[in-house]
Design a protein around this motif. Structure first.
Motif, PDB file in Angstrom:
ATOM      1  N   SER A  15       2.621 -15.308  -4.189  1.00 33.54           N
ATOM      2  CA  SER A  15       2.142 -15.595  -2.579  1.00 33.54           C
ATOM      3  C   SER A  15       2.894 -14.786  -1.834  1.00 33.54           C
ATOM      4  CB  SER A  15       2.178 -16.877  -2.358  1.00 33.54           C
ATOM      5  OG  SER A  15       1.964 -17.122  -1.143  1.00 33.54           O
ATOM      6  N   ILE A  16       2.271 -13.787  -0.973  1.00 27.40           N
ATOM      7  CA  ILE A  16       2.887 -13.064   0.015  1.00 27.40           C
ATOM      8  C   ILE A  16       2.971 -13.860   1.444  1.00 27.40           C
ATOM      9  CG2 ILE A  16       2.765 -10.822   1.182  1.00 27.40           C
ATOM     10  CD1 ILE A  16       1.417  -9.856  -1.277  1.00 27.40           C
ATOM     11  N   ILE A  46       5.172  -4.972   2.794  1.00 27.34           N
ATOM     12  CA  ILE A  46       4.537  -6.271   2.229  1.00 27.34           C
ATOM     13  C   ILE A  46       5.592  -6.609   1.067  1.00 27.34           C
ATOM     14  CG2 ILE A  46       2.906  -7.133   0.627  1.00 27.34           C
ATOM     15  CD1 ILE A  46       0.910  -5.525   2.252  1.00 27.34           C
ATOM     16  N   ARG A  47       6.022  -5.907   0.212  1.00 26.42           N
ATOM     17  CA  ARG A  47       7.187  -6.073  -0.595  1.00 26.42           C
ATOM     18  C   ARG A  47       8.404  -6.638   0.000  1.00 26.42           C
ATOM     19  NH1 ARG A  47       5.559  -4.841  -5.372  1.00 26.42           N
ATOM     20  NH2 ARG A  47       4.236  -2.838  -5.926  1.00 26.42           N
ATOM     21  N   PRO A  74       6.100  -2.207  10.175  1.00 25.01           N
ATOM     22  CA  PRO A  74       6.637  -1.005   9.632  1.00 25.01           C
ATOM     23  C   PRO A  74       8.139  -1.212   9.219  1.00 25.01           C
ATOM     24  CG  PRO A  74       6.198  -0.309  11.718  1.00 25.01           C
ATOM     25  CD  PRO A  74       5.694  -1.780  11.631  1.00 25.01           C
ATOM     26  N   LEU A  75       8.657  -0.623   8.261  1.00 27.82           N
ATOM     27  CA  LEU A  75      10.201  -0.443   7.864  1.00 27.82           C
ATOM     28  C   LEU A  75      10.641   0.830   8.428  1.00 27.82           C
ATOM     29  CD1 LEU A  75      10.058  -1.498   4.040  1.00 27.82           C
ATOM     30  CD2 LEU A  75      10.841  -2.954   5.939  1.00 27.82           C
ATOM     31  N   ASN A  76      11.916   0.753   8.763  1.00 29.00           N
ATOM     32  CA  ASN A  76      12.663   2.017   9.478  1.00 29.00           C
ATOM     33  C   ASN A  76      12.777   3.243   8.593  1.00 29.00           C
ATOM     34  OD1 ASN A  76      12.653   0.735  11.889  1.00 29.00           O
ATOM     35  ND2 ASN A  76      14.766   0.299  11.530  1.00 29.00           N
ATOM     36  N   TRP A 120      -0.199 -11.202  -4.591  1.00 29.99           N
ATOM     37  CA  TRP A 120      -0.125 -10.264  -5.549  1.00 29.99           C
ATOM     38  C   TRP A 120      -0.970 -10.659  -6.633  1.00 29.99           C
ATOM     39  CZ3 TRP A 120       1.864  -5.839  -3.967  1.00 29.99           C
ATOM     40  CH2 TRP A 120       2.959  -5.689  -3.052  1.00 29.99           C
ATOM     41  N   GLN A 121      -1.724  -9.844  -7.194  1.00 26.72           N
ATOM     42  CA  GLN A 121      -2.364 -10.040  -8.391  1.00 26.72           C
ATOM     43  C   GLN A 121      -2.020  -8.780  -9.445  1.00 26.72           C
ATOM     44  OE1 GLN A 121      -6.686  -9.386  -8.813  1.00 26.72           O
ATOM     45  NE2 GLN A 121      -6.838 -11.414 -10.029  1.00 26.72           N
TER      46      GLN A 121
END
Length: 164
Positions: A15-16, A46-47, A74-76, A120-121
């Motif tokens: 699960s995310i 997402i990760r 967003p990540l830097n 995630w699948q």
């Protein structure tokens, strides 16, 4: 010096994110799974768990389904050469038969399409569970709350009776 046998702690849950508000506001008649068309920076975010589904919904336009309102921060360090839009609408990957079914129910019967969870699948694919439902009225929400509280009280009573 001996190396320690340290294993990386993996997130065993697939699960995310979950949209808990959706199950409170809607009564779902049908649920289905859809793929999600994402950019590279979005997958990295997402990760890291930077997803919010709370105010998102699905709309149909020109025979395609889109997820709108899902915030992926967003990540830097993810991407410096791409302009990141955290609120962009993302295309849902559904079969034509599923899209036609959704379109018909939304147009004729007034259903809403709401994302329920993202997961995630097979460890690599991001999937989203969407629900086709109608909005609950205030009295429906009160009934659900009463039922939930009764189930908790009943479990407590049974537990006390077993312990004695």
């Amino acid at each position: 010096m001996a190396k320690k046998n340290a294993k990386k702690s993996k997130n065993t849950s697939a699960s995310i994110a979950r949209n808990k508000r959706a199950t409170f506001d809607y009564k779902f008649e049908d649920k289905m799974e859809a793929g999600l068309s994402l950019m590279g920076w979005e997958v990295k975010s997402i990760r890291m768990g930077k997803v919010n589904l709370s105010e998102s919904y699905v709309f149909l336009r020109e025979g395609e389904a889109y997820l709108f309102g899902c915030t992926i921060a967003p990540l830097n360090t993810a991407s410096t050469h791409v302009v990141c839009d955290p609120l962009r609408s993302r295309k849902l990957l559904l079969k034509r038969k599923e899209l036609d079914k959704l379109q018909g129910l939304v147009d004729r019967k007034g259903y809403s399409i709401v994302p329920i969870s993202m997961y995630w699948q097979k460890g690599a694919w991001v999937k989203i569970e969407i629900g086709l439902g109608k909005g609950k009225k205030e009295h429906d929400k009160r009934d659900d709350t009463k039922d939930r509280e009764w189930q908790i009280e009943k479990a407590r009573t049974i537990k006390k009776a077993v312990q004695q």
